[in-house]
Design a protein around this motif. Structure first.
Motif, mmCIF file in Angstrom:
data_model
loop_
_atom_site.group_PDB
_atom_site.id
_atom_site.type_symbol
_atom_site.label_atom_id
_atom_site.label_comp_id
_atom_site.label_asym_id
_atom_site.label_seq_id
_atom_site.Cartn_x
_atom_site.Cartn_y
_atom_site.Cartn_z
ATOM 1 N N LYS A 95 37.490 41.284 34.446
ATOM 2 C CA LYS A 95 36.879 41.964 35.658
ATOM 3 C C LYS A 95 35.616 41.598 35.950
ATOM 4 C CE LYS A 95 37.356 46.463 36.727
ATOM 5 N NZ LYS A 95 37.555 47.980 36.630
ATOM 6 N N ALA A 96 34.708 41.323 35.001
ATOM 7 C CA ALA A 96 33.401 40.973 35.261
ATOM 8 C C ALA A 96 33.277 39.622 35.744
ATOM 9 C CB ALA A 96 32.673 40.879 33.830
ATOM 10 N N SER A 97 34.214 38.736 35.299
ATOM 11 C CA SER A 97 34.528 37.108 35.641
ATOM 12 C C SER A 97 34.853 36.837 36.982
ATOM 13 C CB SER A 97 35.057 36.492 34.686
ATOM 14 O OG SER A 97 35.629 35.374 35.283
ATOM 15 N N PHE A 98 35.894 38.058 37.517
ATOM 16 C CA PHE A 98 36.487 37.848 38.919
ATOM 17 C C PHE A 98 35.283 38.336 39.743
ATOM 18 C CE2 PHE A 98 38.846 39.253 42.401
ATOM 19 C CZ PHE A 98 39.963 38.352 42.491
ATOM 20 N N ALA A 99 34.668 39.507 39.514
ATOM 21 C CA ALA A 99 33.733 40.038 40.336
ATOM 22 C C ALA A 99 32.570 38.856 40.476
ATOM 23 C CB ALA A 99 33.124 41.378 39.828
ATOM 24 N N ASN A 100 32.025 38.495 39.663
ATOM 25 C CA ASN A 100 31.004 37.333 39.515
ATOM 26 C C ASN A 100 31.501 36.218 40.549
ATOM 27 O OD1 ASN A 100 28.449 36.102 38.709
ATOM 28 N ND2 ASN A 100 29.714 34.691 37.758
ATOM 29 N N ALA A 138 49.074 41.264 31.059
ATOM 30 C CA ALA A 138 47.997 41.809 30.137
ATOM 31 C C ALA A 138 47.810 41.079 28.824
ATOM 32 C CB ALA A 138 48.448 43.424 29.823
ATOM 33 N N ALA A 139 48.813 40.540 28.239
ATOM 34 C CA ALA A 139 48.466 39.709 27.035
ATOM 35 C C ALA A 139 47.759 38.432 27.397
ATOM 36 C CB ALA A 139 50.031 39.589 26.281
ATOM 37 N N ALA A 140 48.137 37.727 28.362
ATOM 38 C CA ALA A 140 47.571 36.556 28.940
ATOM 39 C C ALA A 140 46.175 36.735 29.229
ATOM 40 C CB ALA A 140 48.518 36.084 30.020
ATOM 41 N N ILE A 141 45.841 38.008 29.922
ATOM 42 C CA ILE A 141 44.506 38.397 30.291
ATOM 43 C C ILE A 141 43.707 38.446 28.876
ATOM 44 C CG2 ILE A 141 42.893 40.071 31.126
ATOM 45 C CD1 ILE A 141 45.200 40.410 33.512
ATOM 46 N N ASP A 142 44.420 38.979 27.846
ATOM 47 C CA ASP A 142 43.812 39.203 26.430
ATOM 48 C C ASP A 142 43.265 38.127 25.750
ATOM 49 O OD1 ASP A 142 43.335 42.000 26.836
ATOM 50 O OD2 ASP A 142 45.294 42.252 25.476
ATOM 51 N N SER A 143 44.388 37.026 25.946
ATOM 52 C CA SER A 143 44.256 36.003 25.205
ATOM 53 C C SER A 143 43.451 34.673 25.886
ATOM 54 C CB SER A 143 45.619 35.293 24.786
ATOM 55 O OG SER A 143 46.510 35.039 25.775
ATOM 56 N N ASP A 144 43.723 34.598 27.340
ATOM 57 C CA ASP A 144 42.980 33.573 27.950
ATOM 58 C C ASP A 144 41.493 34.073 28.423
ATOM 59 O OD1 ASP A 144 45.226 32.170 27.383
ATOM 60 O OD2 ASP A 144 46.096 32.677 29.253
ATOM 61 N N LEU A 145 41.633 35.295 28.568
ATOM 62 C CA LEU A 145 40.145 35.577 29.389
ATOM 63 C C LEU A 145 39.427 36.704 28.777
ATOM 64 C CD1 LEU A 145 41.951 35.873 32.917
ATOM 65 C CD2 LEU A 145 40.510 33.950 32.184
ATOM 66 N N GLU A 146 39.840 36.821 27.456
ATOM 67 C CA GLU A 146 39.061 37.809 26.414
ATOM 68 C C GLU A 146 38.961 39.245 26.903
ATOM 69 O OE1 GLU A 146 34.996 36.247 25.248
ATOM 70 O OE2 GLU A 146 35.317 34.642 26.984
ATOM 71 N N GLY A 147 40.312 39.617 27.570
ATOM 72 C CA GLY A 147 40.611 40.926 27.840
ATOM 73 C C GLY A 147 40.246 41.329 29.339
ATOM 74 N N GLY A 182 49.670 26.570 32.505
ATOM 75 C CA GLY A 182 50.006 27.637 31.459
ATOM 76 C C GLY A 182 48.980 28.634 31.087
ATOM 77 N N LYS A 183 47.986 28.429 31.501
ATOM 78 C CA LYS A 183 46.843 29.446 31.152
ATOM 79 C C LYS A 183 46.060 30.152 32.569
ATOM 80 C CE LYS A 183 45.440 27.972 26.572
ATOM 81 N NZ LYS A 183 45.834 29.062 25.816
ATOM 82 N N LEU A 184 45.653 31.423 32.171
ATOM 83 C CA LEU A 184 44.947 32.178 33.582
ATOM 84 C C LEU A 184 43.329 31.564 33.490
ATOM 85 C CD1 LEU A 184 45.863 35.632 32.665
ATOM 86 C CD2 LEU A 184 46.949 34.026 34.378
ATOM 87 N N ALA A 185 42.987 31.244 34.475
ATOM 88 C CA ALA A 185 41.534 30.888 34.996
ATOM 89 C C ALA A 185 41.029 31.726 36.091
ATOM 90 C CB ALA A 185 41.317 29.472 35.038
ATOM 91 N N VAL A 186 39.866 32.023 36.163
ATOM 92 C CA VAL A 186 39.102 32.704 37.347
ATOM 93 C C VAL A 186 38.336 31.733 37.982
ATOM 94 C CG1 VAL A 186 37.555 34.455 37.886
ATOM 95 C CG2 VAL A 186 39.280 34.801 36.256
#
Ligand SMILES: [Fe+2]
Length: 207
Positions: free
Chosen positions: A114-119, A100-109, A137-141
């Protein structure tokens, strides 16, 4: 040693009403099995047949030219579906802890994620997959076409990294229940994501 169809960690009806039992059964026993049968045929008699499928698709250059396309498509199909079943569960919920912390820091929450993954899922033209990956080391969609997997590398799949969540957006994954309404299927997927398994894969990918 030939690959075999992994058992689902839940019943075919476990994800109702988000994903219907008939779709799950056909998807698992027909579609996933077909990829396994075809990759087994492609690798029959090869030393690669003894390797884990994830290792095989991570190094497609090691596959002989004559088998590479079949292994990319069907080995990819086997690896992708094997991940897909495990990242769903009847529980749903939301990520917690380090993920959850990584989603906040790497993907703006979480909402932006969710919007980015759905897109990514909605805009993948034709058949393919939407992914949440760990890249350096960072999350990406992102998304891939057909049965390509980010482990095949960006030069092959158009997206690199280690996948920790994947969504099948082939019509065979949703057509019986959702027909052409892929966005509704994508929205339903968020109700059945097994976040504990995604978090386990995240920790493993981070090393
Ligand atoms: Fe599929």
């Amino acid at each position: 040693m030939a690959y075999v169809l992994p058992e689902l960690p839940y019943g075919y009806d476990a994800l109702e009403s988000h994903i219907d039992a008939r779709t799950m059964e056909i998807h698992h026993t027909k579609h996933h099995q077909a990829y396994i049968t075809k990759v087994n045929d492609a690798l029959a008699g090869s030393a690669l047949a003894d390797k884990d499928i994830v290792a095989v698709i991570s190094d497609l250059n090691a596959v002989p030219d004559a088998q590479r396309v079949a292994v990319r498509n069907n080995g990819g199909g086997h690896a992708n579906h094997s991940l897909f079943w495990t990242v769903m569960s009847p529980g749903g919920g939301a990520p917690s802890g380090g993920l959850a912390a990584a989603i906040d820091s790497d993907l703006e929450g979480f909402d932006k994620f969710k919007a980015s993954f759905a897109n990514a899922a909605a805009t993948r033209f034709g058949s393919g997959w939407a992914w949440l990956v760990v890249q350096n080391g960072k999350l990406a969609v992102g998304s891939t076409a057909n049965q390509d997997n980010p482990l095949m590398g960006e030069s092959v799949a158009g997206l690199g990294g280690t996948p920790i969540l994947g969504l099948d957006v082939w019509e065979h994954a949703y057509y019986l229940n959702y027909q052409n309404r892929r966005p509704d299927y994508v929205a339903a997927f968020f109700s059945v994501i097994h976040w504990e398994e995604v978090a386990r894969r995240f920790a493993e990918a981070k090393g």
